[in-house]
Design a protein around this motif. Structure first.
Motif, PDB file in Angstrom:
ATOM      1  N   ALA A   1       0.680  -1.100   0.053  1.00 50.94           N
ATOM      2  CA  ALA A   1      -0.193  -0.101   0.029  1.00 50.94           C
ATOM      3  C   ALA A   1       0.742   1.031  -0.075  1.00 50.94           C
ATOM      4  N   MET A   2       0.187   2.269  -0.481  1.00 52.91           N
ATOM      5  CA  MET A   2       1.008   3.692  -0.339  1.00 52.91           C
ATOM      6  C   MET A   2       0.301   4.760   0.411  1.00 52.91           C
ATOM      7  N   VAL A   3       1.090   5.442   1.064  1.00 55.77           N
ATOM      8  CA  VAL A   3       0.737   6.632   1.537  1.00 55.77           C
ATOM      9  C   VAL A   3       1.103   7.830   0.838  1.00 55.77           C
ATOM     10  N   PHE A   4       0.315   8.713   0.372  1.00 56.62           N
ATOM     11  CA  PHE A   4       0.785   9.807  -0.700  1.00 56.62           C
ATOM     12  C   PHE A   4       1.040  10.859  -0.084  1.00 56.62           C
ATOM     13  N   GLN A   5       1.888  11.666  -0.814  1.00 54.93           N
ATOM     14  CA  GLN A   5       2.681  13.002  -0.530  1.00 54.93           C
ATOM     15  C   GLN A   5       1.207  13.984  -0.543  1.00 54.93           C
ATOM     16  N   GLY A   6       0.359  13.866  -1.387  1.00 54.40           N
ATOM     17  CA  GLY A   6      -0.739  14.654  -1.301  1.00 54.40           C
ATOM     18  C   GLY A   6      -2.000  14.244  -0.551  1.00 54.40           C
ATOM     19  N   ALA A   7      -1.546  13.710   0.609  1.00 51.53           N
ATOM     20  CA  ALA A   7      -2.624  13.000   1.318  1.00 51.53           C
ATOM     21  C   ALA A   7      -3.946  14.125   1.573  1.00 51.53           C
ATOM     22  N   MET A   8      -3.573  15.161   1.415  1.00 47.89           N
ATOM     23  CA  MET A   8      -4.772  15.962   1.720  1.00 47.89           C
ATOM     24  C   MET A   8      -5.794  15.775   0.759  1.00 47.89           C
ATOM     25  N   ASN A   9      -5.448  15.546  -0.270  1.00 48.38           N
ATOM     26  CA  ASN A   9      -6.690  14.965  -1.535  1.00 48.38           C
ATOM     27  C   ASN A   9      -6.432  13.596  -1.692  1.00 48.38           C
ATOM     28  N   ALA A  10      -6.151  12.874  -0.846  1.00 42.33           N
ATOM     29  CA  ALA A  10      -6.096  11.154  -1.105  1.00 42.33           C
ATOM     30  C   ALA A  10      -7.633  10.887  -1.061  1.00 42.33           C
ATOM     31  N   PHE A  11      -8.519  11.468  -0.622  1.00 43.61           N
ATOM     32  CA  PHE A  11      -9.939  11.001  -0.303  1.00 43.61           C
ATOM     33  C   PHE A  11     -10.784  11.678  -1.252  1.00 43.61           C
ATOM     34  N   ASN A  12     -11.708  10.806  -1.835  1.00 44.28           N
ATOM     35  CA  ASN A  12     -12.757  11.337  -2.815  1.00 44.28           C
ATOM     36  C   ASN A  12     -13.620  12.303  -2.203  1.00 44.28           C
ATOM     37  N   PRO A  13     -13.578  13.580  -2.492  1.00 43.05           N
ATOM     38  CA  PRO A  13     -14.687  14.416  -1.500  1.00 43.05           C
ATOM     39  C   PRO A  13     -15.966  14.411  -1.663  1.00 43.05           C
ATOM     40  N   VAL A  14     -16.560  13.462  -2.494  1.00 40.33           N
ATOM     41  CA  VAL A  14     -18.202  13.274  -2.260  1.00 40.33           C
ATOM     42  C   VAL A  14     -18.416  11.982  -1.565  1.00 40.33           C
ATOM     43  N   LEU A  15     -17.463  11.301  -0.998  1.00 39.33           N
ATOM     44  CA  LEU A  15     -17.529  10.170  -0.341  1.00 39.33           C
ATOM     45  C   LEU A  15     -17.242  10.249   1.121  1.00 39.33           C
ATOM     46  N   ARG A  16     -17.707   9.727   1.839  1.00 41.37           N
ATOM     47  CA  ARG A  16     -17.710   9.638   3.315  1.00 41.37           C
ATOM     48  C   ARG A  16     -16.294   8.799   3.650  1.00 41.37           C
ATOM     49  N   ILE A  17     -15.702   8.774   4.812  1.00 36.60           N
ATOM     50  CA  ILE A  17     -14.408   7.912   4.880  1.00 36.60           C
ATOM     51  C   ILE A  17     -14.931   6.429   5.171  1.00 36.60           C
ATOM     52  N   GLU A  18     -16.030   6.416   5.518  1.00 37.55           N
ATOM     53  CA  GLU A  18     -16.403   4.789   5.612  1.00 37.55           C
ATOM     54  C   GLU A  18     -16.737   4.304   4.250  1.00 37.55           C
ATOM     55  N   ASP A  19     -17.166   4.848   3.255  1.00 40.23           N
ATOM     56  CA  ASP A  19     -17.293   4.559   1.780  1.00 40.23           C
ATOM     57  C   ASP A  19     -15.918   4.026   1.344  1.00 40.23           C
ATOM     58  N   HIS A  20     -14.817   4.869   1.780  1.00 39.29           N
ATOM     59  CA  HIS A  20     -13.582   4.630   1.213  1.00 39.29           C
ATOM     60  C   HIS A  20     -13.101   3.188   1.715  1.00 39.29           C
ATOM     61  N   PHE A  21     -13.436   2.947   3.112  1.00 37.13           N
ATOM     62  CA  PHE A  21     -12.933   1.595   3.375  1.00 37.13           C
ATOM     63  C   PHE A  21     -13.893   0.557   2.690  1.00 37.13           C
ATOM     64  N   LEU A  22     -15.170   0.549   2.585  1.00 35.23           N
ATOM     65  CA  LEU A  22     -15.881  -0.121   2.079  1.00 35.23           C
ATOM     66  C   LEU A  22     -15.563  -0.634   0.798  1.00 35.23           C
ATOM     67  N   ASP A  23     -15.251   0.596  -0.023  1.00 33.78           N
ATOM     68  CA  ASP A  23     -14.581   0.287  -1.463  1.00 33.78           C
ATOM     69  C   ASP A  23     -13.500  -0.553  -1.597  1.00 33.78           C
ATOM     70  N   THR A  24     -12.626  -0.105  -0.254  1.00 36.49           N
ATOM     71  CA  THR A  24     -11.342  -0.984  -0.577  1.00 36.49           C
ATOM     72  C   THR A  24     -11.467  -2.483   0.043  1.00 36.49           C
ATOM     73  N   PHE A  25     -12.021  -2.774   0.842  1.00 36.96           N
ATOM     74  CA  PHE A  25     -12.437  -4.206   1.310  1.00 36.96           C
ATOM     75  C   PHE A  25     -13.055  -4.625   0.077  1.00 36.96           C
ATOM     76  N   ARG A  26     -14.320  -4.030  -0.382  1.00 42.26           N
ATOM     77  CA  ARG A  26     -14.955  -4.824  -1.385  1.00 42.26           C
ATOM     78  C   ARG A  26     -14.243  -5.193  -2.595  1.00 42.26           C
TER      79      ARG A  26
END
Lengths: 354, 363
Positions: free
Chosen positions: A110-135
């Motif tokens: 896995a990779m933790v990015f330099q631009g981690a400020m923008n590493a998350f999709n602004p329209v999704l909740r944090i939970e959705d990011h976990f959900l997407d990743t696991f799924r």
């Protein structure tokens, strides 16, 4: 599911073995610029390696290249990126098929990015990011949402975030430090053997940096993943890394244990980098700056790329390119190598400090 | 654990200041969201009011009143001017003696009570009836055209961004630029002349009007099919008129989103391409374009006046042209107010939709 990250590193073979990797960017129909030249290093399970150097030295490109995440015009024309996978087989990441590569990413490295400020999709909740990743990495029957939520909450607790508040939040509702922690939690979700961190704390204030770095090294003790840590902050490198590699103009010019690199740098560039950091304690020393900047990658000088800025340079340095040469090998098999024609000479003179 | 959390960096005070502005305790986001909507509605009403006034005074600033215009026509038949004026005054529901402020007041009061009065030139018809008879056709054809053009434009624009600098992108970029440069009435003419006359793909005469003779309005396949058949040319014209712009703006928006960190991170996370394209790229690329749907709609309403003339489609365009030519003030004002309201309403819907789609605005 067996969890290889908790197993002790009994197998002595390297987890990641990078052999003579070139990375280039296409700049036109026929033209390309080589950003990384013949980089080789081994990373053993549980080890952490820092890649240091000024901006534009190819550190980030190398990090992205390891996961084949380069932009559309990037390519890896030469070399091998051998990775010992969870199932025990060794695969060259360069030759993985699209679907295999997709499954490999994040679950094994896995990779933790330099631009981690923008590493998350602004329209999704944090939970959705976990959900997407696991799924995305599910095999067999899909797990229930609640089950995934519980596991995500556990991961967030590991990085000292309050899951109740963070899981339902959108990225913009979190501070920079919280987002960075959340990304680290997300990176650990699938129990990767390798974590690549690209300047993970650059945009954060010192206290937040401190907290994140401390938590990261605790987690590494606990989960025993390997790390490639890209930074220009030598302090962080000294703290988090077992080994350090200095990059300059797309080449690895010195590698060694953290102790070797910081106490006995054998390349004038590494020495200059260290000298440019003001000491926190001790007398008031004016840090020595290194004039100039790294050469443009499209027009590298013929000999040593650092020669034009090097105060120890001789005529030969501008003519012959030095190869990475092992200076000494320690009992545990870790060696100290530098790519400088005059490294032994300078060490004898005491010019690169001891 | 709790102390650790408290120690972690700034809680709500910086990022989420908006909801607590009036210190409302209970469901703050709902309250403020309503507030947001309310502000938008108020602004929309102001716009409609201003436009209503502009149409009122502009209409009357045109040379000649309804009676002059009609008398002018009658004199061409050999009638004397005086005689013609008397006949015109008798047959038109317009009192030239009423002072301007009186007319203005009647108009504003009428608007406030949803009564736009009688037409001048179509004796016995109220303005509302006249508009109700024509407007649905215009809204129907423009609405369908907008939906088709936006849907196709978004899809093609995204495909172009994903394949930028490849053949598909180059070809579609040229097509989009050309389509975007041709005025909509010219597109309509090209369709009629090219498709109808030279290639004989359809019979342009039979396509005239909104319905074929004998077809009654009602919820049945025959009516709907016939309505679509007649609206086909206008709809196709509208689609061609705006699809190029949509392709280009979607391509630009998608290209921008593709370079965002969260897309690279999503790839690093091993998400499937389809999931990335829909939820990460597509959704974020469409967001800033939502408001533009209403702008497209507004452009088409303006263009409809010419397009409907060219295609002989009995929508509101012809009615508006008549209202201008005969100085039918109430009809002209009514039409413009209603059309403006439609466009403003479309903008309002787009704004509210955007605020629902983007969590950063939803506050």
């Amino acid at each position: 599911m067996t969890d290889p990250r908790t197993e002790p590193s009994a197998d002595p073979g390297p987890l990641l073995s990078v052999r003579g990797v070139d990375i280039a960017y296409r700049t036109g129909r026929r033209s390309r610029v080589t950003a990384v030249h013949g980089v080789s290093f081994d990373l053993h399970p549980g080890q952490s390696m820092a890649l240091v150097g000024e901006s534009g030295c190819g550190k980030t490109t190398l990090g992205l290249g390891l996961l084949r995440l380069l932009p559309r015009n990037g390519l890896v024309p030469a070399g091998e990126i051998l990775f010992r996978r969870k199932d025990g087989s060794t695969a060259d990441i360069r030759s993985l098929g699209a679907e295999e590569l997709r499954r490999f990413r994040w679950s094994e490295a896995a990779m933790v990015f330099q631009g981690a400020m923008n590493a998350f999709n602004p329209v999704l909740r944090i939970e959705d990011h976990f959900l997407d990743t696991f799924r995305a990495h599910e095999t067999g029957r899909p797990r229930r949402r609640a089950e995934i939520r519980e596991e995500s909450a556990h991961l967030l607790e590991m990085v000292r975030l309050d899951p109740a508040r963070v899981l339902d939040a959108h990225p913009h509702e979190l501070s920079g430090g919280m987002r960075q922690r959340a990304l680290i939690a997300l990176a650990l979700a699938l129990g990767p053997q390798l974590l690549i961190l690209d300047e993970p704390t650059t945009a954060l204030d010192l206290l937040t940096q401190r907290a994140i770095v401390e938590r990261l090294s605790e987690l590494r003790e606990e989960l025993r993943f390997s790390m490639v840590f890209i930074t220009h902050d030598l302090g962080l490198a000294a703290e988090l890394a077992d080994r350090v590699g200095t990059m300059y103009a797309g080449r690895l010019i010195e590698t060694g244990t953290t102790r070797d690199i910081f106490y006995r740098p054998r390349h004038p560039y590494t020495a200059a980098l260290i000298d440019s950091v003001p000491p926190v304690s001790g007398g008031l020393v004016v840090p020595e700056s290194l004039p100039g900047g790294p050469p443009g990658l499209a027009s590298l000088p013929p000999g040593c790329s650092f020669a034009p800025r090097c105060r120890h340079a001789r005529q030969v340095c501008g003519e012959r390119r030095p190869e990475l040469e092992v200076l000494h090998t320690r009992g545990d098999g870790l060696s100290h190598a530098a790519a400088c024609l005059r490294s032994r000479e300078l060490a004898a003179e005491g010019a690169t400090r001891d | 654990m709790a102390t650790e959390i408290a120690a972690s960096p700034p809680p709500p005070d910086t990022g989420t200041a908006a909801p607590s502005r009036d210190g409302a305790p209970l469901p703050p986001h709902l309250r403020v969201w309503r507030h947001y909507a309310l502000v938008k509605v108020r602004k929309a009403l102001v716009v409609v009011f201003v436009v209503a006034n502009v149409t009122f005074f502009l209409g009357r600033a045109m040379p000649g009143d309804p009676i002059d215009v009609m008398a002018g026509r009658l004199t061409q038949g050999g009638m004397s001017l005086e005689e013609a004026r008397i006949i015109a005054a008798n047959s038109l529901a317009y009192d030239p003696g009423a002072p301007l402020w009186q007319q203005w007041w009647d108009f504003i009061v009428g608007l406030a009570t949803f009564d736009m009065g009688m037409t001048i030139n179509r004796p016995g018809f109220t303005v509302a009836d006249s508009i109700a008879a024509y407007l649905p056709w215009t809204l129907f054809s423009i609405g369908v055209g907008t939906v088709i053009a936006v849907t196709l434009g978004l899809g093609l624009g995204m495909a172009m961004a994903y394949r930028r600098n490849r053949v598909l992108d180059h070809v579609l970029s040229v097509v989009a630029s050309v389509l975007g440069a041709i005025p909509n009435y010219l597109i309509a003419m090209l369709l009629v002349v090219g498709g109808g006359m030279y290639l004989s793909w359809f019979d342009p005469i039979a396509l005239r009007g909104t319905l074929s003779p004998g077809v009654e309005a009602g919820f049945n396949a025959e009516f709907l099919g016939d309505a679509l058949y007649h609206a086909g040319l206008p709809i196709f014209t509208y689609v061609l008129a705006i699809i190029g712009t949509w392709m280009l703006i979607m391509k630009a928006s998608t290209t921008e989103v593709l370079s965002e960190d969260y897309v690279t991170v999503a790839r690093a996370r091993g998400l499937r391409d389809r999931r990335i394209a829909v939820s990460y790229v597509g959704r974020n690329a469409i967001l800033p374009l939502v408001a533009q749907i209403a702008i497209s709609f507004g452009t088409l309403v303006g263009g409809a006046i010419f397009v409907e003339q060219v295609l002989v489609y009995k929508g509101v365009g012809g009615l508006l042209l008549d209202a201008v030519n005969y100085r039918d003030y109430p009809l002209l004002q009514g039409l413009l107010v209603v059309l403006t309201t439609c466009v403003v309403a479309a903008n309002l819907v787009a704004d509210l939709l955007y605020s629902r789609l983007d969590p950063r605005i939803r506050k």
